[in-house]
Design a protein around this motif. Structure first.
Motif, short mmCIF file in Angstrom:
data_model
loop_
_atom_site.label_atom_id
_atom_site.label_comp_id
_atom_site.label_asym_id
_atom_site.label_seq_id
_atom_site.Cartn_x
_atom_site.Cartn_y
_atom_site.Cartn_z
N GLN A 104 46.33 10.21 -17.00
CA GLN A 104 46.37 10.91 -15.72
C GLN A 104 46.48 9.95 -14.53
N LYS A 105 46.02 8.74 -14.72
CA LYS A 105 46.12 7.72 -13.67
C LYS A 105 47.44 6.97 -13.69
N ASP A 296 36.08 7.63 -17.81
CA ASP A 296 36.85 7.60 -16.57
C ASP A 296 38.12 6.76 -16.72
#
Length: 508
Positions: A104-105, A296
């Protein structure tokens, strides 16, 4: 030195152009199968078994092909985990927790590269462990008598549910069903017909290859038709690789710890790759503490579970090759292949079929290198496969299964029987009854019955001989522990796995 010489002989077998070609083919096909959500290594190996018979492959080549598919599927499971947040199989669940946030990053390519390196490291550590431990365990297993083998098979059934299993009682039911199926046919000891109902094709028993392909491949098709026969999912773009050498070096201790923990989980009965990936991830998270940002998009959160589940896949081969007791669902399918080739897995296999054993071990080492070389440059091709709807792919898989089974026996009865097993597998999966214990029951049932008979004959019918040695008592005790652990430790471990997944990234 003796082990090193055997390994060199194994490389001589695995590095022939013919075997090398099938190792490359198996690694490639295995990665494709692993990338498809829901299939997994057990289905991949089951689908390729008929092909191995159709091509008339020699035993060592057939096993090299199937173990390469096994290793490749373990690699491929990470692709859908990272790009879709959908694990390719159960062991890849933990990879979603940090792999998907990395994607997603905009770091999908980095996550895929890290996972490929971690898979290589875990597979390499696991294979080295297999080389060191398997000969030692095989020599120890030569001391087993019929009573000890009977207790060992009981231990295999008792631990089959594993401490991560949802319902251990359903596992016992499934294993019992498999043992019951194994009794169909003519009893070799007495010549009595058992459950044949006058059907000539049942006199020789039910071929477990039919059961494996039906239960896994056909039931998977029916399952997909019901639940996933839509269009392909939208993928996150892979993008360019920006992984730095410093980041790779930072993951090396994680890879080492994860690979060792995974290997230990694979060797333990009833544990397997799912536990290996979970333990590797959670312990690494606790060890690093505030130094990491697990959940994360930390690259070490991708490396740990991937090293763990690939280390476990090699570890699961240890009990299969040395004791004839599979350590996972996929190794149960591999065990069926060995038996179909008239090869008896166990300690004597290391002397009577040393070329096959060490050829497979050498092929695992070679396969890990091939998979690393394949996965990084060809990841774009594997990713495109995920955009193809399963409704187009699975009929092709099923056609391969039908053609392969028919080419083995040229019997339409076998095709009907395979379909019947497929429908039964679909119903059992809907009832949350696992399929692997059925296969294991079919495989180990005859040997269990034979060793029980031998033990009673040698003792003139004295049942106490079954627990008459310290080793047999120890195996019985471990079997009792294996039955109890899922009820004691299982709920706590499953709760922790659920918490870890819930705290990870949410699905789109």
């Amino acid at each position: 030195m003796e082990t090193l010489q055997f390994l060199m002989d194994g490389f001589a077998v695995a590095l022939t152009p013919y075997n090398l070609m099938f190792a490359l083919f198996g690694a490639f096909i295995g990665t494709l199968i692993g990338a498809l959500p829901g299939l997994g290594p057990a289905n991949g190996v089951a689908i390729l078994i008929p092909l191995a018979f159709t091509l008339g492959l020699p035993p060592e080549t057939a096993m090299i092909l199937l173990t390469s598919v096994y290793a490749g599927a373990m690699y491929g499971g990470r692709i859908s985990s990272i790009l879709l947040n959908i694990p390719g199989d159960e062991p890849a669940m933990m990879t979603c927790l940090d792999g998907y946030p990395m994607a997603q990053k905009g770091r999908a390519a980095d996550a895929l590269a890290i996972s490929a390196i971690a898979s290589f490291a875990g597979g390499l550590i696991g294979t080295i462990g297999l080389i060191l431990l398997a000969p030692v365990l095989a020599r120890f297993a030569l001391t087993f008598g019929p009573a000890e083998y009977f207790a060992l098979f009981l231990l295999a059934f008792a631990t089959l549910g594993g401490i991560t299993g949802k319902n251990p009682m359903k596992t016992v039911v499934a294993a019992t069903l498999g043992v019951m199926i194994s009794t169909v046919g003519i009893d070799i000891a007495t010549g009595t017909q058992r459950y044949t109902f006058g059907v000539l094709e049942l006199y020789e028993g039910i071929d477990f290859i039919l059961a494996i392909v039906g239960l896994f491949a056909i039931s998977e098709l029916l399952f997909f038709i019901e639940s996933r026969a839509g269009a392909g999912r939208k993928l996150i773009q892979v993008g360019k690789l920006s992984l730095s050498l410093k980041e790779v070096i930072a993951t090396i201790p994680t890879l080492f710890r994860g690979g060792i923990l995974g290997f230990i989980s694979g060797v333990l009965p009833g544990a397997g790759a799912s536990l290996g990936s979970f333990i590797s991830y959670t312990l690494e998270k606790q060890y690093l503490g505030k130094k990491a940002h697990f959940g994360d998009g930390d690259s070490r959160g991708v490396a740990a579970p991937e090293a763990g589940n690939n280390g476990a896949s090699s570890g699961a081969l240890v009990p299969m090759l040395t004791l004839g007791v599979p350590g996972s669902g996929t190794t149960a399918v591999l065990l069926a292949m060995l038996i179909s080739l008239n090869i008896t897995p166990g300690p004597l296999m290391f002397t009577q079929n040393a070329d096959i054993v060490w050829g497979v071990i050498a092929a695992l080492l070679i396969g890990n290198v091939l998979l690393l070389v394949l996965n990084i440059p060809l990841v774009g091709f594997f990713v495109k496969l995920l955009s193809v709807p399963p409704m187009y792919l699975l009929p092709i898989v099923t056609m391969v299964a039908f053609v392969g089974i028919y080419s083995i026996s040229h019997s339409t009865f076998d095709l009907y029987f395979m379909i019947a097993f497929g429908v039964a597998g679909y119903v059992l999966r809907k009832l949350d009854i696992p399929l692997v214990p059925i296969i294991l029951g079919m495989l180990l049932g005859p040997e269990m019955e034979k060793n029980l008979g031998h033990a009673l004959v040698l003792s003139d019918g004295d049942w106490s001989t079954l627990w008459g040695s310290p080793l047999a008592i120890g195996l019985w005790a471990f079997a009792a522990l294996g039955l109890a652990l899922p009820y004691i430790v299982g709920p706590l471990l499953r709760r922790r796995m659920k918490v870890a997944i819930t705290e990870g990234p949410e699905s789109d």
